[in-house]
Scaffold this active site. Structure first.
Site, PDB file in Angstrom:
ATOM      1  N   GLU A 278      -9.778  -1.629   5.433  1.00 32.25           N
ATOM      2  CA  GLU A 278     -10.508  -1.272   6.557  1.00 32.25           C
ATOM      3  C   GLU A 278     -11.884  -2.199   6.534  1.00 32.25           C
ATOM      4  O   GLU A 278     -12.251  -2.780   5.757  1.00 32.25           O
ATOM      5  CB  GLU A 278     -10.963  -0.025   6.434  1.00 32.25           C
ATOM      6  CG  GLU A 278      -9.711   1.062   6.516  1.00 32.25           C
ATOM      7  CD  GLU A 278      -8.812   1.086   7.784  1.00 32.25           C
ATOM      8  OE1 GLU A 278      -8.770   0.228   8.468  1.00 32.25           O
ATOM      9  OE2 GLU A 278      -8.171   2.273   7.816  1.00 32.25           O
TER      10      GLU A 278
ATOM     11  N   ASP B  36       0.792  -1.099   0.031  1.00 33.93           N
ATOM     12  CA  ASP B  36       0.153  -0.146   0.109  1.00 33.93           C
ATOM     13  C   ASP B  36       0.922   1.063  -0.076  1.00 33.93           C
ATOM     14  O   ASP B  36       2.138   1.224   0.101  1.00 33.93           O
ATOM     15  CB  ASP B  36      -1.002   0.026   1.233  1.00 33.93           C
ATOM     16  CG  ASP B  36      -0.067  -0.433   2.390  1.00 33.93           C
ATOM     17  OD1 ASP B  36       0.902  -0.217   2.633  1.00 33.93           O
ATOM     18  OD2 ASP B  36      -0.870  -1.118   3.366  1.00 33.93           O
TER      19      ASP B  36
ATOM     20  N   ASP C 260      -8.149  -3.082  14.247  1.00 31.87           N
ATOM     21  CA  ASP C 260      -9.289  -3.254  13.775  1.00 31.87           C
ATOM     22  C   ASP C 260      -9.457  -4.284  12.915  1.00 31.87           C
ATOM     23  O   ASP C 260     -10.417  -4.698  12.326  1.00 31.87           O
ATOM     24  CB  ASP C 260     -10.039  -2.091  13.378  1.00 31.87           C
ATOM     25  CG  ASP C 260      -9.402  -1.459  12.226  1.00 31.87           C
ATOM     26  OD1 ASP C 260      -8.470  -2.078  11.797  1.00 31.87           O
ATOM     27  OD2 ASP C 260      -9.519  -0.421  11.799  1.00 31.87           O
TER      28      ASP C 260
ATOM     29  N   HIS D 232      -7.817  -4.884  10.041  1.00 28.97           N
ATOM     30  CA  HIS D 232      -7.288  -4.538   8.743  1.00 28.97           C
ATOM     31  C   HIS D 232      -6.002  -5.222   8.397  1.00 28.97           C
ATOM     32  O   HIS D 232      -5.451  -5.289   9.104  1.00 28.97           O
ATOM     33  CB  HIS D 232      -7.410  -3.121   8.523  1.00 28.97           C
ATOM     34  CG  HIS D 232      -6.188  -2.384   8.923  1.00 28.97           C
ATOM     35  ND1 HIS D 232      -6.395  -1.381   9.882  1.00 28.97           N
ATOM     36  CD2 HIS D 232      -4.938  -2.373   8.752  1.00 28.97           C
ATOM     37  CE1 HIS D 232      -5.318  -0.896  10.202  1.00 28.97           C
ATOM     38  NE2 HIS D 232      -4.291  -1.105   9.344  1.00 28.97           N
TER      39      HIS D 232
END
Length: 260
Positions: A142, A66, A135, A137
């Site tokens: 996400e 990314d 979370d 990801h």
């Protein structure tokens, strides 16, 4: 999915062993490189093996997971620069052997499509390093991300920006709001996934990843569907795992020749 519970330094050596075995048997392998804190000890170990043991990267290629959108080319937290500092400049990758998505492209959708095509053109990723967010990801997929997603632009959650503020002098206003990221389907196309997680803050995400239902609410759970996925965690990150004893037992009983 194989789960290995061990101290952090040992996890880094286990991941480096898998990469070294791949490179020595297949020097033109394609690696997937992650940023964040999780892979740093792996990169240190690979750099040490390059210097001390002659581990070569000269015929290998690599793709980043990314990139932030809009950071200046010289910004130290631009992921291309982070990867250059942490691993690419410390080993003998050929010029332009390491590629990342272009977060400053004039046409971001076209840049994402071109990046996806470049991975396919290289024959796909042989071994993909991954971390996991609090979370759940992986890369910047996400919660709520499509399990069939490919490389695209994403808006970062408040939680991710808060978690990453430590890289921006603890100033969340300096953390970009958007990124380009490989999609979950792109990641799942890699032949071997190796995820590292350490610390109690990752315990719930690791629990969901390994033992929870496959759900877009916890994007990393898609790894349960992968035929060759390895999860490397320390005791703190493993503290919520219900079957931790079983994972320890199976790894302790594993034949030496089997590898990851």
């Amino acid at each position: 999915m194989e789960v290995v519970i061990a101290p952090g330094d040992q996890l880094a050596r286990i991941a480096a062993d898998a990469i070294e075995t791949l490179l020595r048997s297949q020097p033109d392998s394609v690696l997937g490189l992650a940023t964040g804190s999780s892979p740093l000890k792996v990169y240190d170990e690979l750099a040490r093996r390059h210097v001390e043991d002659g581990l070569g990267f000269g015929r290998a290629r690599a793709f980043m997971l990314d990139e932030y959108v809009g950071l200046a080319p010289g910004h130290p937290e631009r992921y291309r620069n982070v990867i250059e500092t942490e691993i690419a400049s410390r080993v003998d990758f050929a010029p332009d052997a390491v590629q990342g998505p272009d977060g400053n492209a004039g046409d971001l959708p076209a840049a994402c499509a071109a990046y996806e095509a470049a991975i396919v053109g290289a024959g796909g990723v042989d071994l993909q390093l991954l971390g996991i967010g609090t979370d759940g990801h992986i890369a910047f997929n996400e919660p709520g991300s499509s399990l069939a997603s490919r490389t695209r632009i994403k808006t970062l959650t408040q939680q991710t920006r808060e978690d990453n503020a430590r890289f921006f002098d603890d100033d969340i206003d300096r953390v970009p709001r958007h990124c380009l990221t490989q999609g979950l389907a792109t990641i799942m196309s890699a032949r071997h996934l190796v995820l590292l997680a350490t610390g109690k803050g990752k315990a719930e995400a690791v629990h969901q990843l390994v033992e929870g239902p496959v759900s877009a609410l916890w994007p990393a759970t898609i790894m349960q569907m992968h035929p060759h996925a390895t999860v490397l965690v320390d005791d703190a990150a493993a503290s919520r795992l219900q079957l931790a004893g079983y994972y320890r037992q199976t790894y302790a009983s594993k034949p030496d020749w089997q590898g990851l």
